[in-house]
Each structure stands twice: as C-alpha cells, then as structure tokens.
Design a protein around this motif. Structure first.
Motif, PDB file in Angstrom:
ATOM      1  N   GLY A  90      -5.959  -0.733 -10.693  1.00 43.82           N
ATOM      2  CA  GLY A  90      -4.548  -0.450 -10.490  1.00 43.82           C
ATOM      3  C   GLY A  90      -4.068  -0.921  -9.146  1.00 43.82           C
ATOM      4  N   THR A  91      -2.746  -0.916  -9.017  1.00 47.26           N
ATOM      5  CA  THR A  91      -2.100  -1.233  -7.749  1.00 47.26           C
ATOM      6  C   THR A  91      -1.292  -0.023  -7.344  1.00 47.26           C
ATOM      7  OG1 THR A  91      -1.954  -3.547  -8.374  1.00 47.26           O
ATOM      8  CG2 THR A  91      -0.564  -2.825  -6.554  1.00 47.26           C
ATOM      9  N   LYS A  92      -1.578   0.492  -6.181  1.00 44.94           N
ATOM     10  CA  LYS A  92      -0.908   1.687  -5.684  1.00 44.94           C
ATOM     11  C   LYS A  92       0.055   1.275  -4.584  1.00 44.94           C
ATOM     12  CE  LYS A  92      -1.954   6.308  -4.187  1.00 44.94           C
ATOM     13  NZ  LYS A  92      -2.954   7.257  -3.817  1.00 44.94           N
ATOM     14  N   HIS A  93       1.306   1.659  -4.749  1.00 50.37           N
ATOM     15  CA  HIS A  93       2.333   1.319  -3.776  1.00 50.37           C
ATOM     16  C   HIS A  93       2.502   2.484  -2.809  1.00 50.37           C
ATOM     17  CE1 HIS A  93       3.263  -2.129  -6.222  1.00 50.37           C
ATOM     18  NE2 HIS A  93       3.256  -1.336  -7.265  1.00 50.37           N
ATOM     19  N   GLY A  94       2.521   2.155  -1.521  1.00 54.58           N
ATOM     20  CA  GLY A  94       2.570   3.201  -0.511  1.00 54.58           C
ATOM     21  C   GLY A  94       3.955   3.679  -0.139  1.00 54.58           C
ATOM     22  N   ALA A  95       4.971   2.889  -0.398  1.00 55.74           N
ATOM     23  CA  ALA A  95       6.316   3.294  -0.005  1.00 55.74           C
ATOM     24  C   ALA A  95       7.331   2.584  -0.883  1.00 55.74           C
ATOM     25  CB  ALA A  95       6.561   2.948   1.462  1.00 55.74           C
ATOM     26  N   ILE A  96       8.542   3.116  -0.894  1.00 55.69           N
ATOM     27  CA  ILE A  96       9.633   2.493  -1.631  1.00 55.69           C
ATOM     28  C   ILE A  96      10.876   2.507  -0.754  1.00 55.69           C
ATOM     29  CG2 ILE A  96       8.752   3.102  -3.904  1.00 55.69           C
ATOM     30  CD1 ILE A  96      10.738   5.428  -3.966  1.00 55.69           C
ATOM     31  N   GLY A  97      11.873   1.727  -1.151  1.00 52.19           N
ATOM     32  CA  GLY A  97      13.149   1.738  -0.435  1.00 52.19           C
ATOM     33  C   GLY A  97      13.073   1.108   0.937  1.00 52.19           C
ATOM     34  N   ARG A  98      13.817   1.672   1.880  1.00 51.82           N
ATOM     35  CA  ARG A  98      13.921   1.105   3.230  1.00 51.82           C
ATOM     36  C   ARG A  98      12.615   1.145   3.983  1.00 51.82           C
ATOM     37  NH1 ARG A  98      18.601   2.012   6.923  1.00 51.82           N
ATOM     38  NH2 ARG A  98      17.746   0.079   7.660  1.00 51.82           N
ATOM     39  N   ALA A  99      11.708   2.053   3.601  1.00 49.82           N
ATOM     40  CA  ALA A  99      10.410   2.138   4.285  1.00 49.82           C
ATOM     41  C   ALA A  99       9.592   0.859   4.097  1.00 49.82           C
ATOM     42  CB  ALA A  99       9.617   3.335   3.773  1.00 49.82           C
ATOM     43  N   MET A 100       9.917   0.070   3.071  1.00 53.83           N
ATOM     44  CA  MET A 100       9.174  -1.160   2.800  1.00 53.83           C
ATOM     45  C   MET A 100       9.622  -2.319   3.687  1.00 53.83           C
ATOM     46  SD  MET A 100       6.974  -0.635   0.294  1.00 53.83           S
ATOM     47  CE  MET A 100       6.717  -2.207  -0.497  1.00 53.83           C
ATOM     48  N   GLU A 101      10.748  -2.188   4.358  1.00 52.81           N
ATOM     49  CA  GLU A 101      11.275  -3.284   5.162  1.00 52.81           C
ATOM     50  C   GLU A 101      10.328  -3.612   6.315  1.00 52.81           C
ATOM     51  OE1 GLU A 101      15.250  -2.327   6.351  1.00 52.81           O
ATOM     52  OE2 GLU A 101      15.936  -2.083   4.277  1.00 52.81           O
ATOM     53  N   GLU A 102      10.215  -4.915   6.609  1.00 53.41           N
ATOM     54  CA  GLU A 102       9.290  -5.376   7.641  1.00 53.41           C
ATOM     55  C   GLU A 102       9.651  -4.877   9.038  1.00 53.41           C
ATOM     56  OE1 GLU A 102       8.320  -9.510   7.637  1.00 53.41           O
ATOM     57  OE2 GLU A 102       8.232  -9.572   5.461  1.00 53.41           O
ATOM     58  N   ASN A 103      10.923  -4.658   9.314  1.00 55.90           N
ATOM     59  CA  ASN A 103      11.317  -4.256  10.662  1.00 55.90           C
ATOM     60  C   ASN A 103      11.208  -2.752  10.885  1.00 55.90           C
ATOM     61  OD1 ASN A 103      13.432  -3.544   9.041  1.00 55.90           O
ATOM     62  ND2 ASN A 103      15.033  -4.354  10.379  1.00 55.90           N
ATOM     63  N   ALA A 104      10.718  -2.009   9.892  1.00 56.40           N
ATOM     64  CA  ALA A 104      10.555  -0.566  10.068  1.00 56.40           C
ATOM     65  C   ALA A 104       9.392  -0.291  11.017  1.00 56.40           C
ATOM     66  CB  ALA A 104      10.292   0.108   8.718  1.00 56.40           C
ATOM     67  N   ILE A 105       9.598   0.633  11.933  1.00 56.07           N
ATOM     68  CA  ILE A 105       8.543   1.029  12.869  1.00 56.07           C
ATOM     69  C   ILE A 105       7.779   2.190  12.236  1.00 56.07           C
ATOM     70  CG2 ILE A 105       8.038   1.999  15.131  1.00 56.07           C
ATOM     71  CD1 ILE A 105      10.685   0.658  16.076  1.00 56.07           C
ATOM     72  N   VAL A 106       6.478   2.026  12.133  1.00 56.53           N
ATOM     73  CA  VAL A 106       5.645   3.053  11.514  1.00 56.53           C
ATOM     74  C   VAL A 106       5.304   4.105  12.558  1.00 56.53           C
ATOM     75  CG1 VAL A 106       3.463   3.539  10.347  1.00 56.53           C
ATOM     76  CG2 VAL A 106       4.683   1.412   9.880  1.00 56.53           C
ATOM     77  N   ILE A 107       5.658   5.338  12.297  1.00 52.89           N
ATOM     78  CA  ILE A 107       5.348   6.451  13.191  1.00 52.89           C
ATOM     79  C   ILE A 107       4.060   7.128  12.742  1.00 52.89           C
ATOM     80  CG2 ILE A 107       6.145   8.692  14.009  1.00 52.89           C
ATOM     81  CD1 ILE A 107       9.020   7.585  13.663  1.00 52.89           C
ATOM     82  N   ARG A 108       3.931   7.294  11.453  1.00 55.90           N
ATOM     83  CA  ARG A 108       2.714   7.895  10.885  1.00 55.90           C
ATOM     84  C   ARG A 108       2.502   7.236   9.526  1.00 55.90           C
ATOM     85  NH1 ARG A 108       0.161  13.077  11.744  1.00 55.90           N
ATOM     86  NH2 ARG A 108      -1.153  13.570   9.967  1.00 55.90           N
ATOM     87  N   LYS A 109       1.264   6.799   9.262  1.00 50.69           N
ATOM     88  CA  LYS A 109       0.993   6.129   7.991  1.00 50.69           C
ATOM     89  C   LYS A 109      -0.205   6.778   7.310  1.00 50.69           C
ATOM     90  CE  LYS A 109       0.318   1.796   5.716  1.00 50.69           C
ATOM     91  NZ  LYS A 109       0.167   0.372   5.796  1.00 50.69           N
ATOM     92  N   GLU A 110       0.066   7.511   6.250  1.00 51.47           N
ATOM     93  CA  GLU A 110      -0.988   8.126   5.457  1.00 51.47           C
ATOM     94  C   GLU A 110      -1.018   7.542   4.044  1.00 51.47           C
ATOM     95  OE1 GLU A 110      -1.046  12.465   7.647  1.00 51.47           O
ATOM     96  OE2 GLU A 110      -0.249  12.325   5.622  1.00 51.47           O
ATOM     97  N   LEU A 111       0.110   7.014   3.593  1.00 46.64           N
ATOM     98  CA  LEU A 111       0.177   6.383   2.284  1.00 46.64           C
ATOM     99  C   LEU A 111      -0.202   4.926   2.432  1.00 46.64           C
ATOM    100  CD1 LEU A 111       3.607   7.817   1.117  1.00 46.64           C
ATOM    101  CD2 LEU A 111       1.336   8.735   0.667  1.00 46.64           C
ATOM    102  N   LYS A 112      -0.830   4.388   1.396  1.00 51.27           N
ATOM    103  CA  LYS A 112      -1.214   2.991   1.511  1.00 51.27           C
ATOM    104  C   LYS A 112      -0.817   2.219   0.273  1.00 51.27           C
ATOM    105  CE  LYS A 112      -5.910   3.522  -0.201  1.00 51.27           C
ATOM    106  NZ  LYS A 112      -7.278   3.197   0.024  1.00 51.27           N
ATOM    107  N   HIS A 113      -0.582   0.959   0.469  1.00 43.02           N
ATOM    108  CA  HIS A 113      -0.327   0.024  -0.623  1.00 43.02           C
ATOM    109  C   HIS A 113      -1.628  -0.737  -0.799  1.00 43.02           C
ATOM    110  CE1 HIS A 113       1.930  -2.895  -3.065  1.00 43.02           C
ATOM    111  NE2 HIS A 113       1.051  -3.738  -2.569  1.00 43.02           N
ATOM    112  N   SER A 114      -2.263  -0.536  -1.916  1.00 42.92           N
ATOM    113  CA  SER A 114      -3.547  -1.191  -2.104  1.00 42.92           C
ATOM    114  C   SER A 114      -3.874  -1.312  -3.582  1.00 42.92           C
ATOM    115  CB  SER A 114      -4.649  -0.390  -1.412  1.00 42.92           C
ATOM    116  OG  SER A 114      -4.765   0.881  -2.017  1.00 42.92           O
ATOM    117  N   ALA A 115      -4.853  -2.125  -3.841  1.00 46.41           N
ATOM    118  CA  ALA A 115      -5.381  -2.246  -5.193  1.00 46.41           C
ATOM    119  C   ALA A 115      -6.703  -1.498  -5.220  1.00 46.41           C
ATOM    120  CB  ALA A 115      -5.588  -3.714  -5.543  1.00 46.41           C
TER     121      ALA A 115
END
Length: 160
Positions: A90-115
């Motif tokens: 499967g492919t698991k997506h870590g975020a949706i919407g504006r959180a996916m934008e490249e210019n977003a600054i990550v403050i805390r990352k616990e979700l991951k986008h991965s296969a």
C-alpha cells in the motif's frame, strides 16, 4: 498539547524506527523457540517488515490475518499471492490539503507518506487461490482457507 518551535535541529527517531529492531528480535526469538509453529499454522506471521501490524488467527477451516492500516484508502491497497507468498502492499499518505505544499514549514512530523509491503509465506496446507479480503475503517481482514487433506484411498483387491 503545546507546540514549540526550535531554531536548532535535534536528532529524532520515530517510534516505528525505534521499535522495529525489537519486533525483529522478538520474531527471531519466537521462531527459534517454536520452530514447528509455522509449519503447523501454515503461515509465517513474523516474516518481513513490521508494518502493517497484524494478528494471525487459526480456525478449523482457515487462517485469518487482520491488519490495522489507518489513513489509507482501499484504492491504495493491493493484496496478491505469488509462489505461495501472500503480499500486502500500500501507499500511505501523511498529509492532505495545504500541509502538502512544499513551502510549508514542518514543526512536528509524526505522520509519514510512504509505501509499505508485508509478506507472509503460506504453507502447503493453505489454499492461496481462494483467499478473500475485506477492508473497512482502516482494518483489513484476510481469510485464507485451509486445504482439506486427502483421505487415504482404500482399494479392495479381489482374491481369485
């Protein structure tokens, strides 16, 4: 929960990366101490990666595998059997919407986008051609039917 933004980066390790070596250690310990378990049940539940987490159940007529895969759509999940190996991918997506934008600054990352991919070797006592699966609310249930053992034939020989 309060969020704190820090200027300096600190090394972090995810819960999964921390626990996976312990999962593998437990798996090897179990397989070494109970070597006949896999042949008796017909599936190797401890083979491969540790995600998704699964429970494996044995019934009189089948072996059931239940996997918890939150945050994934049914369309992003595949199950196949090849050469006696059941594979869940499967492919698991870590975020949706504006959180996916490249210019977003990550403050805390616990979700991951991965296969992910998890494999289970099926024993000769399981029917890999008639597997059924259901997926609802992040829970995948797979039923692997057992093959009925052939009953020994008995032939009567006519005495002449």
């Amino acid at each position: 929960m309060s969020l704190v933004v820090r200027k300096q980066g600190f090394p972090t390790i995810s819960r999964e990366n921390f626990l996976t070596p312990f999962d593998h250690l437990f798996d090897r310990l179990f397989e070494n101490n109970f070597p006949d378990f896999m042949s008796e049940v017909g599936v190797k539940p401890f083979e491969g990666s540790a995600y998704p987490k699964v429970n494996v159940y044995e019934h009189d007529d089948l072996v059931g595998v239940v996997a918890e895969i939150p945050g994934i759509a049914k369309e992003d999940l595949t199950i196949d059997v090849e050469d006696g190996v059941l594979t869940i991918k499967g492919t698991k997506h870590g975020a949706i919407g504006r959180a996916m934008e490249e210019n977003a600054i990550v403050i805390r990352k616990e979700l991951k986008h991965s296969a992910f991919e998890r494999r289970f070797t099926l024993g000769e006592s399981l029917d890999g051609d008639n597997i059924t699966a259901k997926f609802k609310d992040g829970i995948l249930s797979i039923d692997i039917p057992k093959i009925e053992p052939e009953k020994p034939k008995r032939n009567f020989v006519k005495i002449s």
